[in-house]
Design a protein around this motif. Structure first.
Motif, PDB file in Angstrom:
ATOM      1  N   LYS A  15       0.836  -1.212   0.000  1.00 24.95           N
ATOM      2  CA  LYS A  15       0.000   0.000   0.000  1.00 24.95           C
ATOM      3  C   LYS A  15       0.867   1.256   0.000  1.00 24.95           C
ATOM      4  CE  LYS A  15      -3.894  -2.221   2.319  1.00 24.95           C
ATOM      5  NZ  LYS A  15      -4.714  -2.274   3.549  1.00 24.95           N
ATOM      6  N   ALA A  16       1.928   1.241   0.794  1.00 21.40           N
ATOM      7  CA  ALA A  16       2.857   2.376   0.809  1.00 21.40           C
ATOM      8  C   ALA A  16       3.549   2.518  -0.542  1.00 21.40           C
ATOM      9  CB  ALA A  16       3.884   2.193   1.920  1.00 21.40           C
ATOM     10  N   TYR A  25       7.729  10.758  -3.754  1.00 20.17           N
ATOM     11  CA  TYR A  25       8.209  10.786  -2.377  1.00 20.17           C
ATOM     12  C   TYR A  25       7.829  12.088  -1.672  1.00 20.17           C
ATOM     13  CZ  TYR A  25      11.397  10.762   1.588  1.00 20.17           C
ATOM     14  OH  TYR A  25      11.918  10.811   2.848  1.00 20.17           O
ATOM     15  N   GLU A  26       8.167  13.201  -2.277  1.00 19.42           N
ATOM     16  CA  GLU A  26       7.978  14.499  -1.625  1.00 19.42           C
ATOM     17  C   GLU A  26       6.509  14.792  -1.312  1.00 19.42           C
ATOM     18  OE1 GLU A  26      10.280  16.434  -0.398  1.00 19.42           O
ATOM     19  OE2 GLU A  26      11.975  15.333  -1.244  1.00 19.42           O
ATOM     20  N   TYR A  45       6.326   3.450  12.373  1.00 11.85           N
ATOM     21  CA  TYR A  45       7.698   3.755  12.784  1.00 11.85           C
ATOM     22  C   TYR A  45       8.407   2.521  13.340  1.00 11.85           C
ATOM     23  CZ  TYR A  45       7.047   8.790  12.173  1.00 11.85           C
ATOM     24  OH  TYR A  45       6.835  10.028  11.640  1.00 11.85           O
ATOM     25  N   ASP A  46       7.704   1.745  14.168  1.00  8.39           N
ATOM     26  CA  ASP A  46       8.317   0.557  14.776  1.00  8.39           C
ATOM     27  C   ASP A  46       8.691  -0.497  13.732  1.00  8.39           C
ATOM     28  OD1 ASP A  46       8.039   1.691  17.276  1.00  8.39           O
ATOM     29  OD2 ASP A  46       6.284   0.490  17.840  1.00  8.39           O
ATOM     30  N   THR A  47       7.868  -0.634  12.717  1.00  7.43           N
ATOM     31  CA  THR A  47       8.083  -1.684  11.718  1.00  7.43           C
ATOM     32  C   THR A  47       8.982  -1.239  10.578  1.00  7.43           C
ATOM     33  OG1 THR A  47       5.895  -2.561  12.225  1.00  7.43           O
ATOM     34  CG2 THR A  47       6.905  -3.304  10.176  1.00  7.43           C
ATOM     35  N   PHE A  48       8.768  -0.012  10.086  1.00  4.51           N
ATOM     36  CA  PHE A  48       9.450   0.426   8.864  1.00  4.51           C
ATOM     37  C   PHE A  48      10.438   1.573   9.073  1.00  4.51           C
ATOM     38  CE2 PHE A  48       5.249  -1.262   7.568  1.00  4.51           C
ATOM     39  CZ  PHE A  48       5.680  -2.304   6.774  1.00  4.51           C
ATOM     40  N   GLY A  49      10.456   2.160  10.249  1.00  2.00           N
ATOM     41  CA  GLY A  49      11.333   3.304  10.472  1.00  2.00           C
ATOM     42  C   GLY A  49      10.672   4.587  10.006  1.00  2.00           C
ATOM     43  N   PHE A  55      10.341   4.343   2.327  1.00  2.00           N
ATOM     44  CA  PHE A  55      10.453   4.521   0.879  1.00  2.00           C
ATOM     45  C   PHE A  55      11.479   3.554   0.290  1.00  2.00           C
ATOM     46  CE2 PHE A  55      12.211   6.652  -2.899  1.00  2.00           C
ATOM     47  CZ  PHE A  55      11.058   6.701  -3.664  1.00  2.00           C
ATOM     48  N   LEU A  56      12.625   3.420   0.938  1.00  2.00           N
ATOM     49  CA  LEU A  56      13.655   2.498   0.453  1.00  2.00           C
ATOM     50  C   LEU A  56      13.132   1.062   0.444  1.00  2.00           C
ATOM     51  CD1 LEU A  56      16.810   3.996   2.197  1.00  2.00           C
ATOM     52  CD2 LEU A  56      16.136   4.271  -0.206  1.00  2.00           C
TER      53      LEU A  56
END
Length: 192
Positions: A15-16, A25-26, A45-49, A55-56
């Protein structure tokens, strides 16, 4: 006691990935991501930072999915010509439910010049794509389908440039007939 995740990572990462693909991105905010992914901000944040790390990871996921699609189509092809026709068709038409263009090409235009990590991922992805094309060209040269007047690596670099251009133009309102015409002309240059 640790709380278990209430989501499947790849499903929310998809989904992201799609949101970044659609908006870039911006333009994509953390609020947009939380809403689209359907998870809590803390879980994101906990899972993907942070947004950049997400994005990476979305770029990696996109690369995995596209490479699997391409490998499958190439494997089904009976000739090198058919394999290249599949690739060009995929680059132009994409998948029925996917956004136009290409997350990698869009990211190259938007971020590569100022984001070393994105640039490194793109360089790796583009190198893989060129190698894939080189292998198909060598196949076609060995089977007498394609000219041997040019080095397979050089032809692969050329065709990859066409591939990237087609993906960029597919994001615009360019008629698909025109894009298929460009692909057809590129294929004619390989003829023996």
């Amino acid at each position: 006691m640790a709380r278990s995740k209430e989501f499947e990572e790849n499903a929310v990462l998809d989904k992201a990935m799609r949101l970044f693909w659609e908006q870039g991105y911006e333009k994509t905010s953390m609020t947009d991501l939380v809403e689209r992914m359907g998870i809590h901000r803390r879980s994101l944040y906990d899972t993907f930072g942070d947004k950049h790390m997400l994005f990476l990871k979305a770029m990696d996921r996109f690369g995995e999915k596209i490479n699997a699609e391409l490998a499958s189509g190439i494997k089904r092809s009976k000739t090198a010509t058919e394999a290249l026709q599949f690739i060009f068709g995929f680059m132009i038409d994409g998948q029925a439910d996917s956004p136009s263009g290409c997350l990698m090409v869009n990211s190259a235009v938007e971020l590569a010049v100022r984001d070393a990590e994105v640039d490194a991922k793109l360089t790796k992805a583009f190198t893989i794509a060129e190698q894939q094309l080189k292998e198909i060209i060598l196949w076609g040269q060995q089977d007498g389908e394609f000219t041997t007047d040019y080095d397979a690596g050089e032809l692969a670099e050329y065709l990859h440039n066409v591939w990237v251009g087609l993906r960029a133009m597919a994001r615009m309102s360019v008629a698909k007939e025109k894009l298929h015409g460009i692909a057809h002309t590129s294929m004619k240059l390989l003829e023996r």
